[in-house]
Design an enzyme around this catalytic site. Sequence first.
Site, short mmCIF file in Angstrom:
data_model
loop_
_atom_site.label_atom_id
_atom_site.label_comp_id
_atom_site.label_asym_id
_atom_site.label_seq_id
_atom_site.Cartn_x
_atom_site.Cartn_y
_atom_site.Cartn_z
CE LYS A 175 23.22 19.33 -1.94
NZ LYS A 175 23.17 18.47 -0.91
CD GLU A 220 21.92 10.26 1.94
OE1 GLU A 220 21.30 11.37 2.34
OE2 GLU A 220 23.16 10.17 1.27
CD GLU A 263 27.03 19.30 -0.71
OE1 GLU A 263 26.81 18.08 -1.30
OE2 GLU A 263 28.40 19.58 -0.71
CD GLU A 406 32.07 15.14 -3.66
OE1 GLU A 406 30.93 14.59 -3.34
OE2 GLU A 406 32.39 16.19 -3.42
#
Length: 420
Positions: A175, A220, A263, A406
Amino acid sequence: MTAAAVTSRNTAASAVTTVELPDSPDLLRLLPADGGLSWVRRGEGLVGWGEAARLEVSGPRALAEAAAWWDDLSGQLSAPDPVGVPGSGAVAFASVAFDPAAGTSVFVVPEVVVGRRDGVAWMTRIGDPPPLPVRTEPGAAPGRLRYADGALDPASWCAAVAAAVHRIGDDELAKVVLARDLLVTADVPLDPRRLLDRLSDRFPDCWTFAVDGLLGATPELLLRRTGRELSSRVLAGTAPRGAGAEDQRLAAALLGSAKDRAEHALAVDSLVRALEPYCGELDAPAEPSLLTLANVRHLATDVTGTQRRSGRRGSAGLLDLVAAVHPTAAVCGTPPDRAAALIAELEGMDRGRYAGPVGWLDTRGDGEFGLALRCAQLSPDDPASARLFAGCGIVAGSDPAAELAETQSKFAAFQAALEG
């Protein structure tokens, strides 16, 4: 290389006083027009202004040097604290570079902090700062906004995503998180107070932050430390919102998406691997939940743990822990060294403090750090200009056009604050 500046020569000798406030102020409404500091969620948190001390630091030992600086300053600033909750007393607001070795991280100890936690409000003052500012209304809407591509135009960025997917397919890495920037210029200077107000109103479940011109609303939480209790909220995997039944369909599709769940698992595993050596206990739920925001949904996992009580890792402070866990796969990739190299090769820009840790720490060692996402860096040279950021996790099967969409959804979070 390290650069440090203390903006008050008498910081060490200055009296630190903390008092409980009789009422609970609207924290963001206290901020001055310039230089305000913020870490607020659902009306609670901290705001500050003035500079009792400041550190700017870069280099391979940046966070270790910052930790030593704060440990030394904390000893000098310790004082009776009748409130005695995380965040009361002297604090440092911090915004760490995505790459602390190459970028400049900023730590600011404000002269005045006003905080609110669990309905208790307080004020801490260092020295004899000016009285509380008289709140003036934020400036008017910025008028006409002009947007321009940052380092890469959309077509070039999609080509970078395609190149990353190819490298993932060749098993070079699992990733990589690729970001892009967007430049905006207004007709009048941008008022940080107006932007923070609007971000807080639209994203109450995010942490609305401001440190040295970098401001945003992050969903986050990289790491919170309260005593020896540690917690983190990992986000990876995103879907747009819809209307009516379409919104529920999109939510179900995200929760069932093999690509997004893979992910997300990489991001959780990355944090757990980094934090585990420091913890006697660590819990990460096997299944993610959905975090619903005004413009997008994320797959979310809340990780909790207890720091060890002995040994070198047991004595690690919050900045040591932040250095150990950053960057996670949520903002860099897996494995991190290969992902970071690919970011440098394909992204075409300096992230600065975007996607780096942002938050605060107090003299007891408690604190909270999020990741600087959904944010903008106000230009130090042109008060009417800013640089916006958005990124996506790229894994096997990622579609460049979908990833571009996105980023546009993520840009919209800050654009709504600018344009409304």
